[in-house]
Design a protein around this motif. Structure first.
Motif, PDB file in Angstrom:
ATOM      1  N   MET A 182       0.840  -1.205   0.000  1.00  0.00           N
ATOM      2  CA  MET A 182       0.000   0.000   0.000  1.00  0.00           C
ATOM      3  C   MET A 182       0.879   1.261   0.000  1.00  0.00           C
ATOM      4  SD  MET A 182      -3.316   0.613   0.294  1.00  0.00           S
ATOM      5  CE  MET A 182      -4.106   2.206   0.343  1.00  0.00           C
ATOM      6  N   ILE A 240      -2.932  -5.318  -7.409  1.00  0.00           N
ATOM      7  CA  ILE A 240      -2.934  -3.902  -7.030  1.00  0.00           C
ATOM      8  C   ILE A 240      -2.341  -3.100  -8.181  1.00  0.00           C
ATOM      9  CG2 ILE A 240      -1.710  -2.264  -5.543  1.00  0.00           C
ATOM     10  CD1 ILE A 240      -2.217  -4.073  -3.237  1.00  0.00           C
ATOM     11  N   SER A 241      -2.928  -1.952  -8.476  1.00  0.00           N
ATOM     12  CA  SER A 241      -2.340  -1.166  -9.560  1.00  0.00           C
ATOM     13  C   SER A 241      -2.078   0.263  -9.118  1.00  0.00           C
ATOM     14  CB  SER A 241      -3.233  -1.189 -10.797  1.00  0.00           C
ATOM     15  OG  SER A 241      -4.549  -0.879 -10.454  1.00  0.00           O
ATOM     16  N   MET A 263      -4.834  10.544  -1.341  1.00  0.00           N
ATOM     17  CA  MET A 263      -3.920   9.413  -1.253  1.00  0.00           C
ATOM     18  C   MET A 263      -3.270   9.380   0.121  1.00  0.00           C
ATOM     19  SD  MET A 263      -3.370   7.071  -3.459  1.00  0.00           S
ATOM     20  CE  MET A 263      -3.133   5.698  -2.344  1.00  0.00           C
ATOM     21  N   GLY A 297      -6.175  -2.717  -0.564  1.00  0.00           N
ATOM     22  CA  GLY A 297      -5.241  -2.472  -1.665  1.00  0.00           C
ATOM     23  C   GLY A 297      -5.948  -2.129  -2.959  1.00  0.00           C
ATOM     24  N   VAL A 298      -7.033  -2.843  -3.236  1.00  0.00           N
ATOM     25  CA  VAL A 298      -7.767  -2.606  -4.493  1.00  0.00           C
ATOM     26  C   VAL A 298      -8.418  -1.222  -4.480  1.00  0.00           C
ATOM     27  CG1 VAL A 298      -9.728  -3.376  -5.884  1.00  0.00           C
ATOM     28  CG2 VAL A 298      -8.142  -5.042  -4.963  1.00  0.00           C
ATOM     29  N   GLY A 339      -7.431   1.275  -2.678  1.00  0.00           N
ATOM     30  CA  GLY A 339      -6.310   2.218  -2.755  1.00  0.00           C
ATOM     31  C   GLY A 339      -5.861   2.414  -4.191  1.00  0.00           C
ATOM     32  N   SER A 340      -5.863   1.329  -4.979  1.00  0.00           N
ATOM     33  CA  SER A 340      -5.518   1.433  -6.406  1.00  0.00           C
ATOM     34  C   SER A 340      -6.486   2.360  -7.126  1.00  0.00           C
ATOM     35  CB  SER A 340      -5.581   0.073  -7.072  1.00  0.00           C
ATOM     36  OG  SER A 340      -4.791  -0.853  -6.415  1.00  0.00           O
ATOM     37  N   ILE A 388      -8.179   4.848  -5.827  1.00  0.00           N
ATOM     38  CA  ILE A 388      -7.927   6.233  -5.419  1.00  0.00           C
ATOM     39  C   ILE A 388      -6.662   6.745  -6.112  1.00  0.00           C
ATOM     40  CG2 ILE A 388      -7.343   7.709  -3.448  1.00  0.00           C
ATOM     41  CD1 ILE A 388      -9.163   5.938  -1.754  1.00  0.00           C
ATOM     42  N   ALA A 389      -5.649   5.868  -6.224  1.00  0.00           N
ATOM     43  CA  ALA A 389      -4.395   6.276  -6.864  1.00  0.00           C
ATOM     44  C   ALA A 389      -4.603   6.587  -8.339  1.00  0.00           C
ATOM     45  CB  ALA A 389      -3.354   5.178  -6.712  1.00  0.00           C
ATOM     46  N   ASN A 390      -5.524   5.868  -8.988  1.00  0.00           N
ATOM     47  CA  ASN A 390      -5.715   6.030 -10.433  1.00  0.00           C
ATOM     48  C   ASN A 390      -6.873   6.955 -10.779  1.00  0.00           C
ATOM     49  OD1 ASN A 390      -3.850   4.309 -12.133  1.00  0.00           O
ATOM     50  ND2 ASN A 390      -4.388   2.911 -10.503  1.00  0.00           N
ATOM     51  N   ALA A 391      -7.178   7.867  -9.869  1.00  0.00           N
ATOM     52  CA  ALA A 391      -8.320   8.768 -10.099  1.00  0.00           C
ATOM     53  C   ALA A 391      -8.132   9.633 -11.341  1.00  0.00           C
ATOM     54  CB  ALA A 391      -8.536   9.650  -8.882  1.00  0.00           C
ATOM     55  N   ALA A 392      -6.883   9.828 -11.777  1.00  0.00           N
ATOM     56  CA  ALA A 392      -6.653  10.723 -12.924  1.00  0.00           C
ATOM     57  C   ALA A 392      -6.067   9.984 -14.122  1.00  0.00           C
ATOM     58  CB  ALA A 392      -5.718  11.855 -12.515  1.00  0.00           C
ATOM     59  N   THR A 393      -6.105   8.642 -14.099  1.00  0.00           N
ATOM     60  CA  THR A 393      -5.532   7.889 -15.209  1.00  0.00           C
ATOM     61  C   THR A 393      -6.579   7.668 -16.295  1.00  0.00           C
ATOM     62  OG1 THR A 393      -4.232   6.730 -13.556  1.00  0.00           O
ATOM     63  CG2 THR A 393      -4.230   5.822 -15.772  1.00  0.00           C
ATOM     64  N   PRO A 394      -6.338   8.143 -17.515  1.00  0.00           N
ATOM     65  CA  PRO A 394      -7.337   7.951 -18.570  1.00  0.00           C
ATOM     66  C   PRO A 394      -7.555   6.469 -18.859  1.00  0.00           C
ATOM     67  CG  PRO A 394      -5.646   9.498 -19.255  1.00  0.00           C
ATOM     68  CD  PRO A 394      -5.164   8.876 -17.993  1.00  0.00           C
ATOM     69  N   TYR A 441      -8.785   4.138 -17.002  1.00  0.00           N
ATOM     70  CA  TYR A 441      -8.718   3.197 -15.883  1.00  0.00           C
ATOM     71  C   TYR A 441     -10.120   2.787 -15.452  1.00  0.00           C
ATOM     72  CZ  TYR A 441      -7.842   1.329 -11.234  1.00  0.00           C
ATOM     73  OH  TYR A 441      -7.808   0.517 -10.127  1.00  0.00           O
ATOM     74  N   ARG A 488     -12.090  -1.079  -9.783  1.00  0.00           N
ATOM     75  CA  ARG A 488     -12.428  -2.448  -9.396  1.00  0.00           C
ATOM     76  C   ARG A 488     -12.802  -2.500  -7.921  1.00  0.00           C
ATOM     77  NH1 ARG A 488      -7.464  -3.329 -12.036  1.00  0.00           N
ATOM     78  NH2 ARG A 488      -6.521  -3.469 -10.011  1.00  0.00           N
ATOM     79  N   MET A 536     -14.780   9.551  -6.766  1.00  0.00           N
ATOM     80  CA  MET A 536     -14.140   9.731  -5.463  1.00  0.00           C
ATOM     81  C   MET A 536     -15.072   9.445  -4.285  1.00  0.00           C
ATOM     82  SD  MET A 536     -11.201   9.966  -4.672  1.00  0.00           S
ATOM     83  CE  MET A 536      -9.708   9.881  -5.605  1.00  0.00           C
TER      84      MET A 536
END
Lengths: 134, 115
Positions: A7, A60-61, A116, B21-22, B24-25, B27-33, B35, B38, B80
């Motif tokens: 994480m 996880i990505s 984040m 983790g999923v 979190g992924s 949230i991390a990819n909130a700005a990735t075209p 994406y 899941r 979000m």
């Protein structure tokens, strides 16, 4: 297991990606209104391109900055014969930066950065709770 | 041994951790075209796990794509509000599972000490 994404690594990469985005927006804002002697030399806004980076081992990505590209916008021609950079027609080329769009971009990047951090601190808290269990 | 010791709570904690983790992924990819967000169907994953499936397999079979309320133009389906709510709910459930585990361990410790 070595090499498996945690994480923290996920959060760290996502935050660096947002930081790249924020730096690009800051560069664009700094160059708003700057003039050049020709169309080719004029500043064009920077845009980072994000891509998904999947760790297939645990599903996880995270985010990867694929590259920073120049936006394909035409500079604005302004007739200013007295300007030291003016060409033979008396024109200068102004960088096509949209200040409002850049401010929105910056705000969004900082919000997602904050998000984040929030998620990471919750995850850290839960991990510590699990470690302290006895 | 540990399966008998912790019962359903051990498996539940593993799935909760993976779901964190999923989410979190997402949230991390909130700005990735492009994406696609899941999520893990917790009930389905736990059922598969208790039915004798291994950890990774039962989690993978219960992972689904989220249906967006309003898809964005760049193909990204992260919303979000949804992700934050799911993350918070998962964190609370994780803490609850930890509490159950703690109770179990306490019971065993007492039995061993003979108090």
């Amino acid at each position: 297991m070595p090499g498996q994404m945690t994480m923290f690594e996920l959060g760290q990469r996502a935050m660096s990606a947002q930081l790249v985005r924020m730096n690009a927006a800051a560069s664009n804002l700094a160059n708003a209104g700057s003039v050049a002697a020709s169309e080719d030399q004029a500043y064009r806004p920077l845009r980072p391109v994000f891509a998904e980076h999947l760790d297939a081992a645990n599903g996880i990505s995270t985010v990867r900055v694929q590259g920073v590209q120049r936006a394909d916008v035409a500079p604005v021609r302004r007739h200013e014969p007295g300007h030291p950079l003016a060409d033979e027609n008396g024109d200068v080329w102004v960088s096509p930066v949209d200040e409002n769009a850049e401010m929105v971009e910056m705000l969004e990047a900082s919000r997602q950065y904050q998000n984040m951090i929030e998620a990471m601190s919750t995850a850290k808290h839960l991990m510590l709770e699990t470690m302290r269990m006895k | 041994m540990s399966d008998g010791l912790f019962g359903i709570h051990g498996a539940a904690l593993q799935i909760r951790a993976q779901r964190m983790g999923v989410l979190g992924s997402n949230i991390a990819n909130a700005a990735t075209p492009g994406y696609k967000a899941r999520d893990i169907d917790f009930a389905a994953a736990l059922e598969a796990r208790m039915g004798g499936g291994d950890e990774l397999g039962s989690i993978q079979s219960a992972t689904r794509y989220r249906v967006p309320v309003m898809p964005s133009l760049d193909g990204n389906t992260v919303e979000m509000a949804t992700e934050q709510t799911a993350f918070a709910e998962n964190a609370v459930a994780y803490t609850a599972t930890l509490g159950f585990l703690r109770g179990r361990i306490e019971t065993l410790t007492r039995a061993i000490k003979g108090e």
